[in-house]
Design an enzyme around this catalytic site. Structure first.
Site, PDB file in Angstrom:
ATOM      1  CB  CYS B  53      -1.075  -0.216   0.978  1.00  0.00           C
ATOM      2  SG  CYS B  53      -1.949  -1.288   1.136  1.00  0.00           S
ATOM      3  NE  ARG B 130      -2.698  -4.709  -2.909  1.00  0.00           N
ATOM      4  CZ  ARG B 130      -2.109  -3.769  -1.964  1.00  0.00           C
ATOM      5  NH1 ARG B 130      -2.242  -2.614  -1.733  1.00  0.00           N
ATOM      6  NH2 ARG B 130      -1.439  -4.610  -0.961  1.00  0.00           N
TER       7      ARG B 130
END
Lengths: 74, 217
Positions: B53, B130
């Site tokens: 991330c 995601r």
């Protein structure tokens, strides 16, 4: 709130929006964003907060700064 | 992999109005309506202070100026608190010098992530996968991408999709495989026999056959 800090004072972004309105009374959201150099979504969100705090007022589809708003950026 | 019994969830689909939200973010309370008039990339990440991330946030920050030139805003999301988001973006800036210029939704009650189908229990019951939702200036969902927890996203592909969608809107054309700006575009195929006969004789088009013709914009 994006444009008002916990002390009830305008943030840097809030001041930019208020100054844009002081210099161009009765402006659309798009005009304020352009004058202040602030992203449209932040102006919309900030105007919501500042209307609630009575620093700006909605007039039709435009916004104006209030006397309280002017005092905060003097 | 463990099996989960889950209630059927109605997921947003392409061509539909994006689900409204009123969310707490690192830039204050934001509503979907606040983005009207701009394109929006709403993307989720599993958690703050995690390695993949962090690389993605740096990459999103790097393409931010390119997105702004295209009239596109970015809005991140995870099931973390605003304090966590603030601490993370400050840490990213301190350690890498990259400032995160876009807001991040603190979706602690999962209101936004569930509305957008961002939680996939087969991957994680608590984190968002995601996701990338490309929403146009009229707030219609134009593209949905899902990536697993282990795979970081490709920023150039996201920019390419924006370019392709905006080219389609501006010119009424489609874009072929691996298209990039400057390449030839696909002309919509004719839907009559007469149109098909005229199409292959069209002087400005490069045709394989009547149903596959390209032109330079």
């Amino acid at each position: 709130m994006a444009c008002i800090n916990p002390e009830g004072k305008p943030t840097e972004t809030g001041k930019k929006v208020l100054k844009a309105l002081r210099d161009n009374r009765l402006s659309t959201v798009e005009k304020i964003a352009e004058t202040a150099g602030v992203a449209l979504f932040r102006v919309r969100s900030g105007l919501r907060d500042m209307t609630e705090a009575e620093l700006v007022v909605m007039v039709g589809d435009k916004y104006d700064i209030t006397e309280k708003g002017i005092k905060l950026i003097e | 992999m463990e099996e989960y019994q889950t209630k059927p969830v109605s997921l947003p689909r392409l061509g539909e109005k994006a689900p409204d939200f009123d969310a707490v973010t690192t830039h204050g309370n934001l509503k979907l309506d606040d983005f009207k008039g701009n394109w929006l990339i709403l993307f989720s990440h599993p958690a703050d202070f995690t390695p993949v991330c962090t690389t993605e946030f740096i990459a999103f920050a790097e393409i931010f100026p390119d997105l702004q030139k295209r009239g596109v805003e970015l809005l991140g999301l995870s099931v973390d608190s605003v304090s966590s988001h603030i601490a993370w973006v400050r840490n990213v800036e301190e350690k890498t010098g990259v400032k995160i210029p876009f807001p991040i939704i603190a979706d602690l009650n999962k209101e936004v992530s569930l509305a957008y189908g961002m939680v996939h229990p087969g991957q994680s019951k608590t984190e968002t996968v995601r996701c990338v939702f490309i929403i146009d200036d009229k707030q219609i969902i134009r593209t949905i991408l899902y990536y697993p927890l282990s795979t970081g996203r490709n920023m150039q592909e996201i920019i390419r999709i924006i370019d392709a969608l905006q080219t389609t809107d501006a010119n009424g054309v489609a874009t072929p495989a691996n298209w990039k700006p400057g390449d030839k575009v696909v002309v919509p195929p004719p839907n009559t026999q007469e149109g098909a006969e005229e199409r292959v004789k069209h002087p400005g088009y490069e045709c394989v056959d009547w149903y596959l013709c390209k032109k330079q914009l």
